[in-house]
Design a protein around this motif. Sequence first.
Motif, PDB file in Angstrom:
ATOM      1  N   LEU A 128       0.846  -1.195   0.000  1.00  0.00           N
ATOM      2  CA  LEU A 128       0.000   0.000   0.000  1.00  0.00           C
ATOM      3  C   LEU A 128       0.884   1.249   0.000  1.00  0.00           C
ATOM      4  O   LEU A 128       2.041   1.211   0.424  1.00  0.00           O
ATOM      5  CB  LEU A 128      -0.935  -0.010   1.212  1.00  0.00           C
ATOM      6  CG  LEU A 128      -1.859  -1.238   1.314  1.00  0.00           C
ATOM      7  CD1 LEU A 128      -2.715  -1.168   2.565  1.00  0.00           C
ATOM      8  CD2 LEU A 128      -2.746  -1.353   0.083  1.00  0.00           C
ATOM      9  N   ASP A 129       0.287   2.340  -0.443  1.00  0.00           N
ATOM     10  CA  ASP A 129       1.029   3.590  -0.603  1.00  0.00           C
ATOM     11  C   ASP A 129       1.504   4.125   0.752  1.00  0.00           C
ATOM     12  O   ASP A 129       0.693   4.291   1.673  1.00  0.00           O
ATOM     13  CB  ASP A 129       0.094   4.608  -1.275  1.00  0.00           C
ATOM     14  CG  ASP A 129       0.802   5.895  -1.654  1.00  0.00           C
ATOM     15  OD1 ASP A 129       2.035   5.978  -1.485  1.00  0.00           O
ATOM     16  OD2 ASP A 129       0.102   6.818  -2.119  1.00  0.00           O
ATOM     17  N   VAL A 130       2.793   4.431   0.877  1.00  0.00           N
ATOM     18  CA  VAL A 130       3.319   4.976   2.136  1.00  0.00           C
ATOM     19  C   VAL A 130       3.595   6.482   2.036  1.00  0.00           C
ATOM     20  O   VAL A 130       4.134   7.080   2.965  1.00  0.00           O
ATOM     21  CB  VAL A 130       4.614   4.240   2.576  1.00  0.00           C
ATOM     22  CG1 VAL A 130       4.350   2.758   2.771  1.00  0.00           C
ATOM     23  CG2 VAL A 130       5.760   4.482   1.606  1.00  0.00           C
ATOM     24  N   ALA A 131       3.198   7.095   0.932  1.00  0.00           N
ATOM     25  CA  ALA A 131       3.562   8.501   0.685  1.00  0.00           C
ATOM     26  C   ALA A 131       2.965   9.457   1.717  1.00  0.00           C
ATOM     27  O   ALA A 131       3.565  10.485   2.021  1.00  0.00           O
ATOM     28  CB  ALA A 131       3.127   8.911  -0.722  1.00  0.00           C
ATOM     29  N   ASN A 132       1.786   9.146   2.237  1.00  0.00           N
ATOM     30  CA  ASN A 132       1.103  10.099   3.121  1.00  0.00           C
ATOM     31  C   ASN A 132       1.349   9.857   4.605  1.00  0.00           C
ATOM     32  O   ASN A 132       0.702  10.471   5.448  1.00  0.00           O
ATOM     33  CB  ASN A 132      -0.400  10.074   2.832  1.00  0.00           C
ATOM     34  CG  ASN A 132      -0.684  10.558   1.421  1.00  0.00           C
ATOM     35  OD1 ASN A 132      -0.047  11.500   0.953  1.00  0.00           O
ATOM     36  ND2 ASN A 132      -1.591   9.889   0.733  1.00  0.00           N
ATOM     37  N   VAL A 133       2.275   8.977   4.896  1.00  0.00           N
ATOM     38  CA  VAL A 133       2.633   8.736   6.300  1.00  0.00           C
ATOM     39  C   VAL A 133       3.366   9.966   6.839  1.00  0.00           C
ATOM     40  O   VAL A 133       4.214  10.554   6.151  1.00  0.00           O
ATOM     41  CB  VAL A 133       3.527   7.483   6.405  1.00  0.00           C
ATOM     42  CG1 VAL A 133       4.087   7.321   7.811  1.00  0.00           C
ATOM     43  CG2 VAL A 133       2.747   6.249   5.980  1.00  0.00           C
ATOM     44  N   ASP A 134       3.043  10.360   8.060  1.00  0.00           N
ATOM     45  CA  ASP A 134       3.684  11.518   8.687  1.00  0.00           C
ATOM     46  C   ASP A 134       5.212  11.393   8.568  1.00  0.00           C
ATOM     47  O   ASP A 134       5.768  10.327   8.874  1.00  0.00           O
ATOM     48  CB  ASP A 134       3.263  11.573  10.166  1.00  0.00           C
ATOM     49  CG  ASP A 134       3.716  12.861  10.831  1.00  0.00           C
ATOM     50  OD1 ASP A 134       4.941  13.072  10.957  1.00  0.00           O
ATOM     51  OD2 ASP A 134       2.840  13.652  11.220  1.00  0.00           O
ATOM     52  N   PRO A 135       5.887  12.462   8.145  1.00  0.00           N
ATOM     53  CA  PRO A 135       7.345  12.355   7.936  1.00  0.00           C
ATOM     54  C   PRO A 135       8.141  12.098   9.207  1.00  0.00           C
ATOM     55  O   PRO A 135       9.324  11.744   9.138  1.00  0.00           O
ATOM     56  CB  PRO A 135       7.712  13.709   7.317  1.00  0.00           C
ATOM     57  CG  PRO A 135       6.563  14.608   7.583  1.00  0.00           C
ATOM     58  CD  PRO A 135       5.341  13.761   7.729  1.00  0.00           C
TER      59      PRO A 135
END
Length: 238
Positions: A128-135
């Motif tokens: 699944l996409d991990v792009a929007n995980v808090d940095p």
Amino acid sequence: MMCSAPLIVSPSTDERRPPGHDSRAHARVKLTEIFLSIQGEADSVGWPTVFVRLTGCPLRCQYCDTAYAFHGGEWHSIDDVLQRVEAFQTPHVCVTGGEPLAQKGCLELLRRLCDAGHRVSLETSGALDVANVDPRVVRVVDVKTPGSGEVARNRYENLRLLRAQEQAKFVICSRADFEWARDLVRTERLHERCMVLFSPSHEQVEPGDLAQWILDERLPVRLQVQLHKFLWGNTPGR
Ligand code: SF4
């Protein structure tokens, strides 16, 4: 420690709120368990860590040791999860599964754990996409090998998002898996982007064999074994 006290929140609660109402306090996740243990894997291995295990996973890896998290679970508000985490008085928190990102509330949970000052890691299948995980979260992204039975689920674009302190993790099930993973590391130059972890699949590859393969190939990856299995065997909640 199994998480037992449910919090009942109607699925339609947020939909009824007026535009602009802050619904984040009402976000929720479905939990299998919360427990305190020693981190057995990845870069934070050895730290006392609170594990927040979310329920459900769309994959079925042949070596999965958390199949008990596929079904069941109980809904909890994120406020409640935070309170339970705080009770352990431990800075390290690992959100895991199952596949935690399969739940809508996971991103909000991660953000709130960071806001509370925790050192947060996320264990995810890589499907699944991990792009929007808090940095502020350290992402530990599995790369599914052919031996896992789920290689077709890899979302390779995730690997290009990983930063130096984050990790790509391969569970190696055979010599053929090792060669597949070795080629991917070299082709993508993964080790220049993030930490690369190779772990032997329990009872399928001897740790000593995998260590020797890594040395023979001068592969720039870190060998890891599952420390918690040496400590407690394959016990849920440890
Ligand atoms: S992704 Fe993880 S939880 Fe899901 S089946 Fe594979 S090993 Fe199990």
